[in-house]
Design a protein around this motif. Sequence first.
Motif, PDB file in Angstrom:
ATOM      1  N   ILE A 254       0.862  -1.185   0.000  1.00 24.88           N
ATOM      2  CA  ILE A 254       0.000   0.000   0.000  1.00 24.88           C
ATOM      3  C   ILE A 254       0.896   1.233   0.000  1.00 24.88           C
ATOM      4  N   ILE A 255       0.682   2.101  -0.982  1.00 21.25           N
ATOM      5  CA  ILE A 255       1.370   3.392  -1.001  1.00 21.25           C
ATOM      6  C   ILE A 255       0.415   4.358  -0.307  1.00 21.25           C
ATOM      7  N   GLN A 256       0.696   4.680   0.963  1.00 22.82           N
ATOM      8  CA  GLN A 256      -0.330   5.362   1.756  1.00 22.82           C
ATOM      9  C   GLN A 256      -0.338   6.888   1.600  1.00 22.82           C
ATOM     10  N   GLY A 257       0.706   7.475   1.008  1.00 31.46           N
ATOM     11  CA  GLY A 257       0.758   8.946   0.955  1.00 31.46           C
ATOM     12  C   GLY A 257       0.882   9.509   2.355  1.00 31.46           C
ATOM     13  N   ASP A 258       0.021  10.467   2.709  1.00 30.24           N
ATOM     14  CA  ASP A 258       0.113  11.137   4.010  1.00 30.24           C
ATOM     15  C   ASP A 258      -1.018  10.730   4.967  1.00 30.24           C
ATOM     16  N   VAL A 259      -1.438   9.468   4.906  1.00 28.09           N
ATOM     17  CA  VAL A 259      -2.396   8.982   5.909  1.00 28.09           C
ATOM     18  C   VAL A 259      -1.810   9.221   7.304  1.00 28.09           C
ATOM     19  N   THR A 260      -0.496   9.025   7.411  1.00 27.78           N
ATOM     20  CA  THR A 260       0.270   9.449   8.589  1.00 27.78           C
ATOM     21  C   THR A 260       1.448  10.268   8.104  1.00 27.78           C
ATOM     22  N   THR A 261       1.662  11.451   8.708  1.00 30.06           N
ATOM     23  CA  THR A 261       2.800  12.279   8.305  1.00 30.06           C
ATOM     24  C   THR A 261       4.016  12.047   9.206  1.00 30.06           C
ATOM     25  N   HIS A 262       3.797  11.500  10.408  1.00 32.96           N
ATOM     26  CA  HIS A 262       4.914  11.306  11.336  1.00 32.96           C
ATOM     27  C   HIS A 262       4.649  10.008  12.109  1.00 32.96           C
ATOM     28  N   PRO A 263       5.343   8.917  11.743  1.00 35.39           N
ATOM     29  CA  PRO A 263       5.024   7.604  12.315  1.00 35.39           C
ATOM     30  C   PRO A 263       5.056   7.539  13.835  1.00 35.39           C
ATOM     31  N   ALA A 264       6.083   8.164  14.461  1.00 35.03           N
ATOM     32  CA  ALA A 264       6.218   8.044  15.918  1.00 35.03           C
ATOM     33  C   ALA A 264       5.045   8.696  16.639  1.00 35.03           C
ATOM     34  N   LEU A 265       4.358   9.605  15.951  1.00 33.99           N
ATOM     35  CA  LEU A 265       3.206  10.263  16.573  1.00 33.99           C
ATOM     36  C   LEU A 265       1.894   9.606  16.145  1.00 33.99           C
ATOM     37  N   PHE A 266       1.665   9.506  14.835  1.00 32.23           N
ATOM     38  CA  PHE A 266       0.312   9.169  14.379  1.00 32.23           C
ATOM     39  C   PHE A 266       0.107   7.689  14.046  1.00 32.23           C
ATOM     40  N   ILE A 267       1.177   6.906  13.898  1.00 30.74           N
ATOM     41  CA  ILE A 267       0.990   5.453  13.828  1.00 30.74           C
ATOM     42  C   ILE A 267       0.848   4.940  15.258  1.00 30.74           C
ATOM     43  N   ARG A 268       1.735   5.416  16.095  1.00 32.00           N
ATOM     44  CA  ARG A 268       1.684   5.000  17.506  1.00 32.00           C
ATOM     45  C   ARG A 268       0.387   5.477  18.180  1.00 32.00           C
ATOM     46  N   HIS A 269      -0.104   6.668  17.781  1.00 30.69           N
ATOM     47  CA  HIS A 269      -1.327   7.241  18.369  1.00 30.69           C
ATOM     48  C   HIS A 269      -2.268   7.658  17.235  1.00 30.69           C
ATOM     49  N   PRO A 270      -2.975   6.690  16.634  1.00 29.35           N
ATOM     50  CA  PRO A 270      -3.760   6.997  15.425  1.00 29.35           C
ATOM     51  C   PRO A 270      -4.923   7.952  15.663  1.00 29.35           C
ATOM     52  N   ASP A 271      -5.293   8.177  16.938  1.00 25.28           N
ATOM     53  CA  ASP A 271      -6.390   9.116  17.220  1.00 25.28           C
ATOM     54  C   ASP A 271      -5.873  10.540  17.480  1.00 25.28           C
ATOM     55  N   TRP A 272      -4.575  10.750  17.351  1.00 21.43           N
ATOM     56  CA  TRP A 272      -4.041  12.107  17.456  1.00 21.43           C
ATOM     57  C   TRP A 272      -4.288  12.848  16.143  1.00 21.43           C
ATOM     58  N   HIS A 273      -4.533  14.134  16.267  1.00 19.95           N
ATOM     59  CA  HIS A 273      -4.885  14.946  15.101  1.00 19.95           C
ATOM     60  C   HIS A 273      -3.713  15.824  14.673  1.00 19.95           C
ATOM     61  N   GLY A 274      -3.241  15.629  13.466  1.00 17.26           N
ATOM     62  CA  GLY A 274      -2.145  16.435  12.933  1.00 17.26           C
ATOM     63  C   GLY A 274      -2.636  17.799  12.483  1.00 17.26           C
ATOM     64  N   ALA A 275      -1.832  18.833  12.758  1.00 19.82           N
ATOM     65  CA  ALA A 275      -2.238  20.198  12.394  1.00 19.82           C
ATOM     66  C   ALA A 275      -2.364  20.365  10.884  1.00 19.82           C
ATOM     67  N   THR A 276      -1.685  19.500  10.104  1.00 21.38           N
ATOM     68  CA  THR A 276      -1.772  19.635   8.647  1.00 21.38           C
ATOM     69  C   THR A 276      -2.899  18.789   8.052  1.00 21.38           C
ATOM     70  N   ASP A 277      -3.618  18.043   8.900  1.00 19.78           N
ATOM     71  CA  ASP A 277      -4.779  17.286   8.408  1.00 19.78           C
ATOM     72  C   ASP A 277      -5.966  18.236   8.289  1.00 19.78           C
ATOM     73  N   MET A 278      -6.497  18.423   7.090  1.00 20.68           N
ATOM     74  CA  MET A 278      -7.541  19.438   6.883  1.00 20.68           C
ATOM     75  C   MET A 278      -8.852  19.031   7.553  1.00 20.68           C
ATOM     76  N   ASP A 279      -9.195  17.744   7.511  1.00 18.66           N
ATOM     77  CA  ASP A 279     -10.323  17.224   8.285  1.00 18.66           C
ATOM     78  C   ASP A 279      -9.756  16.103   9.154  1.00 18.66           C
ATOM     79  N   ALA A 280      -9.332  16.480  10.370  1.00 23.43           N
ATOM     80  CA  ALA A 280      -8.565  15.556  11.213  1.00 23.43           C
ATOM     81  C   ALA A 280      -9.395  14.348  11.649  1.00 23.43           C
ATOM     82  N   GLU A 281     -10.691  14.558  11.856  1.00 25.62           N
ATOM     83  CA  GLU A 281     -11.565  13.444  12.260  1.00 25.62           C
ATOM     84  C   GLU A 281     -11.653  12.409  11.131  1.00 25.62           C
ATOM     85  N   MET A 282     -11.836  12.897   9.911  1.00 26.36           N
ATOM     86  CA  MET A 282     -11.916  12.001   8.748  1.00 26.36           C
ATOM     87  C   MET A 282     -10.568  11.314   8.517  1.00 26.36           C
TER      88      MET A 282
END
Length: 327
Positions: A254-282
Amino acid sequence: MTNHSRRTFLAGTTAAAVAMLAPGKYATAREASSPAVTAPISGVFQRTIGKIEMLSVSDGANSFPRRENFVSNVPPVDVVRALQAARLPTDTITLTFTPVVLKTNGRVIVIDTGLGEAAFRQSNGVGGQFHTNLEAAGYDAAAVDRVLITHFHADHIGGLVTADGRAAFPNSEIWVPAAEYAFWLNNANMARAESEATMANFQRARRIFGILGDSVRTFEPDTEVAPGVTSMATHGHTPGHTSFVVESGADKVIIQGDVTTHPALFIRHPDWHGATDMDAEMAQQARIKLYDRAVAEGMLIQGFHFPFPALGHLAREQDGYRLIPIG
Ligand SMILES: [Zn+2]
């Protein structure tokens, strides 16, 4: 991009070496990057997916001070702890960029293009290395048949054009997600842009796709966009953000693109919202759905911002996941 001067090429090589040595964990991944294409080339990693040849080609990296809202829905102290747990600096965020090249049925497919030649010059070669590294791997940009785009942020579409405003892949079709194109080329959406950065994204999209003109094609989710490559909606990071499933025989990535922009933050904590995610809930929903599938099926996953060579498997860990890198 076949006319790199020797000076430009050397600048790129030097910058690649600097980027490789700066964050220690990336240096380790690159040193271990084998099998190589013909001889080891810094910034290029080869793997086969069934009958498809796949290259991870580095575009370099960008480091910037960590903003307090880099993760918007947890206190900064939690972010610091997560970075410490991953043995990463806590005051600086480093994002690497890794586009993908596929050779399938004699065709050359590029997925995302890095920051581009103008950024390469502005950053003295720290970012925008993709074209230089592609050339070093023996690929002529004029021989690329098709470019697939995950979304319209600068690090993914900047390399579609040269510094002097020409198509960087002169003989290629440029395939982009229909929802992404519709959003960024819409005047009413641009009028509602709330920040300078978002406005810059709108303006960049207009400039780049104005240059590319008739070579641009839009596609929907669940479409075979190249032999063995299918689009998958992972909207949220941007309105039309798209991932790709590359499949050949029993092999898949799977070429995921930016489903996660920073693995140590958003893979480890998938419910964290990145400031660059335009619709963070989605984005969170898309992330958890994709990663549950990747764990269940044991699938290889490529992440544009994962540490080079940007490939790994996912395992469950506590309330999230863990990236098990391949290098
Ligand atoms: Zn990105």
